[in-house]
Design an enzyme around this catalytic site. Sequence first.
Site, PDB file in Angstrom:
ATOM      1  N   TYR A 297       2.470 -14.778 -41.607  1.00  0.00           N
ATOM      2  CA  TYR A 297       2.650 -15.993 -42.414  1.00  0.00           C
ATOM      3  C   TYR A 297       2.724 -17.211 -41.499  1.00  0.00           C
ATOM      4  CZ  TYR A 297       4.253 -18.543 -46.579  1.00  0.00           C
ATOM      5  OH  TYR A 297       4.368 -19.401 -47.663  1.00  0.00           O
ATOM      6  N   TYR A 341      -3.579 -22.176 -48.341  1.00  0.00           N
ATOM      7  CA  TYR A 341      -2.146 -21.963 -48.507  1.00  0.00           C
ATOM      8  C   TYR A 341      -1.909 -21.426 -49.909  1.00  0.00           C
ATOM      9  CZ  TYR A 341       2.834 -23.038 -49.029  1.00  0.00           C
ATOM     10  OH  TYR A 341       4.194 -22.963 -49.258  1.00  0.00           O
TER      11      TYR A 341
END
Length: 388
Positions: A297, A341
């Site tokens: 991430y 995103y």
Amino acid sequence: MSVRSRDRLGGRAAIVGIGATEFSKDSGRSELKLAVEAVGAALEDAGLTAADVDGMVTFTMDTNPEITVAQAAGMGELSFFSRIHYGGGAACATVQQAALAVAAGVAEVVVCYRAFNERSGRRFGSGVQQREPSAEGAALGWALPFGLLTPASWVAMAAQRYLHTYGLTPDVFGHVAVMDRKYAATNPAAYFHGKPITLEDHAASRWIVEPLRLLDCCQETDGAQAIVVTSAERARDLRRPPAVIVAAAQGAGRAQEQMTSFYRDDLRGLPETGVVAKQLWRTSGLGPSDIDVGILYDHFTPFVLMQLEEFGFCGPGEAADFVAGEGLPLNTHGGQLGEAYLHGMNGIAEAVRQVRGTSVNQVPGVARTLVTAGTGVPTSGLILGAYG
């Protein structure tokens, strides 16, 4: 799984379908429409129909209720529905929840989804605005009056301490940004397709909150991603090669807050990621050397470095050199800095493609992938593996 023992979930469920919308800065349609498109694409990928679905999992931050998506997508009765807290930290936990439901016989086919207009609508990067009174708000009261108003400013505190401790400069974060954009440049689905960057580009980008530059911060995206989970037994008869859920975990550290855990004993790492790492390694019986691809991430570059260290791929303060030396293929879709995103859900999809052998940036001979979720918050992780 507890933090003290090995669980029995591994190998009992698999990801059998992935689907997404295009990734853009202005989708031109509702978040519900985006969710339904992604769910439909994931079911088509799996060779299943809406009628096969009896469970759904999403994020507490999603504006699309499970029953509304189910109705709009043409699903029937649901026997399981769940939502996970803490923003991007929920990504891998949605799959864990789906796998738990399947393994327990509560549901047979579970769809995980996340949909938002995060660029043309509500922009999470703008920080805290118009919050109702809450316990979390009281905690934020120790940071906001002093100007720490946005995710970038919260991460900058930990990033500055990391650099100070190990005698590093902000340039080391550039290795993560360059790596992500290298893979995004060859990924047609990525927003930054055809647009690699150099370390010089990173160093020339403007400051956002020192020591973070613009190219240390992920983009903002409109789009949706869906993932279909079913039993390992059923998976073998479906359209695509399954990605078996070898291990799944959630984790929160001591003195955990959402992005503002400044009163911990040590700001140099990510204790919540450490909790997830211990559980994944313990349950799977694997270690860093057994992972072929890492999907980490990457909302902010410093936290990619800290994750590598928490998982034991390298020692404290050594992650920048590990990335620069390509010690492990990372974020082969371009990550959230390069592709999109989507609160980490697109990273799970890339991990599935790597196991299937269908990534546009395919790593040869992939047997296992590691996926992580949002950091600085209570988080989650997965190890996915090839079937059989």
